[in-house]
Design an enzyme around this catalytic site. Sequence first.
Site, PDB file in Angstrom:
ATOM      1  N   HIS A 277       0.709  -1.351   0.034  1.00 10.07           N
ATOM      2  CA  HIS A 277      -0.023  -0.155  -0.014  1.00 10.07           C
ATOM      3  C   HIS A 277       0.970   1.288  -0.140  1.00 10.07           C
ATOM      4  O   HIS A 277       2.056   1.234   0.272  1.00 10.07           O
ATOM      5  CB  HIS A 277      -0.988  -0.028   1.164  1.00 10.07           C
ATOM      6  N   GLU A 279       0.733   4.005   1.911  1.00 11.59           N
ATOM      7  CA  GLU A 279       1.306   4.164   3.138  1.00 11.59           C
ATOM      8  C   GLU A 279       2.389   3.152   3.720  1.00 11.59           C
ATOM      9  O   GLU A 279       3.348   3.873   4.210  1.00 11.59           O
ATOM     10  CB  GLU A 279       0.355   3.923   4.303  1.00 11.59           C
ATOM     11  N   CYS A 314      -6.087   1.624   5.345  1.00 14.45           N
ATOM     12  CA  CYS A 314      -6.988   0.326   5.732  1.00 14.45           C
ATOM     13  C   CYS A 314      -6.565   0.016   6.975  1.00 14.45           C
ATOM     14  O   CYS A 314      -5.733   0.712   7.758  1.00 14.45           O
ATOM     15  CB  CYS A 314      -6.664  -0.666   4.854  1.00 14.45           C
ATOM     16  N   CYS A 317      -2.699  -1.010   7.433  1.00 17.49           N
ATOM     17  CA  CYS A 317      -1.823   0.131   7.416  1.00 17.49           C
ATOM     18  C   CYS A 317      -2.101   1.139   8.536  1.00 17.49           C
ATOM     19  O   CYS A 317      -1.148   1.747   9.251  1.00 17.49           O
ATOM     20  CB  CYS A 317      -2.153   0.981   6.134  1.00 17.49           C
TER      21      CYS A 317
END
Length: 371
Positions: A277, A279, A314, A317
């Site tokens: 992701h 992040e 999410c 994360c």
Amino acid sequence: MLIGICGALCAGKNTIANYLAEHHGFQRIYLVESASEGGDPALNSTTHPPSTKGSSSTLCPITFTSSDDLLNFVTKHWRTRYVTTHIDSPSLLDQLSRRPFFLLISVDAPILRRYSRHVARCRGQRNPESGEELMNFEAFAQQSDEHLYSPSTGLFSLSARADIVLLNTSTSVAHLYATLGRLSLQDEGRLRPSWDMYFMSLASLAAKRSNCMKRRVGCVLVRDKRVVATGYNGTPRGLTNCMEGGCGRCNGTNASGEQEAGGQGSGVGLATCLCLHAEENALLEAGRGRISGGLGIDGGGEEGSILYCDTCPCLTCSIKIAQVGIKEVVYAHGYSMDEQTARVLGEAGVKLRQFVPPANGLIHLENLDLN
């Protein structure tokens, strides 16, 4: 501040300029050099500014005979609010666009709506001999096309460069004024982005590098208003890009590479996803020491970083964000597990907030909520 308004014939340029003058203290500025060079007054109803003889208003229109004079005047008085509908050449727009106080707005409307306004305006003239001549629809359409698309004088290329494009299908001045009141066109944050808008724009730019087939996401880590790291989602270094089939979960294939019916929904099957992701990539790039340790490089900053992400993190994360010492998360768009993320970050003492930038780009005025 100077707002320039351009666009199609009878799209509402003058009405919007009048709104800014009447409700937000803008002064009208007129450029009349085009008339002396043989321009067709019918193409621009504001070629000749209205007379203010005998007016006691302190917001009288100001007229210039050259674009240089206009530019020099506004530059010296840039803290005052001005508006003009006389953006009629690429060279003038080039000059104005370099200045930090200039905003360009383009206005358009369906041609039938614009023609009905032309008819109403001509029939409502107190002195028809001094105003524009009533045209049939074919003649109006021809002039409209000439105004926008003429190879030598067409203004469509200017409209395409506008910061804001308004689609004005309003049927009355009152409705138009009400919708304009929702936009805050006079907001100086449109000229120089706030820190939130600046860093969120960088996150959105980073997202364009994403190779994930499910969703493009970008992220920026900031400490003391300095970018620490950026990230976007996609398969790890050395693996086949997701858009080239590298992640079966995102491409709807099984472990054997065979296509499966349907795809995994938002937040489903993340344990089988090979994509990092945005992040995660930003956190890995920065490292804990640069995120939360010590003071800023100038020796006087705050501890902890702010994470800007164009999509709410999410759950997975959010756990990592809490672990590395992020002090605040700012996001633009929601995700399927926002409540879970908010609960985790809240318990960890990480501030979570949504940033909604002012409306920009193409705006259909009838779609604005007036409630």
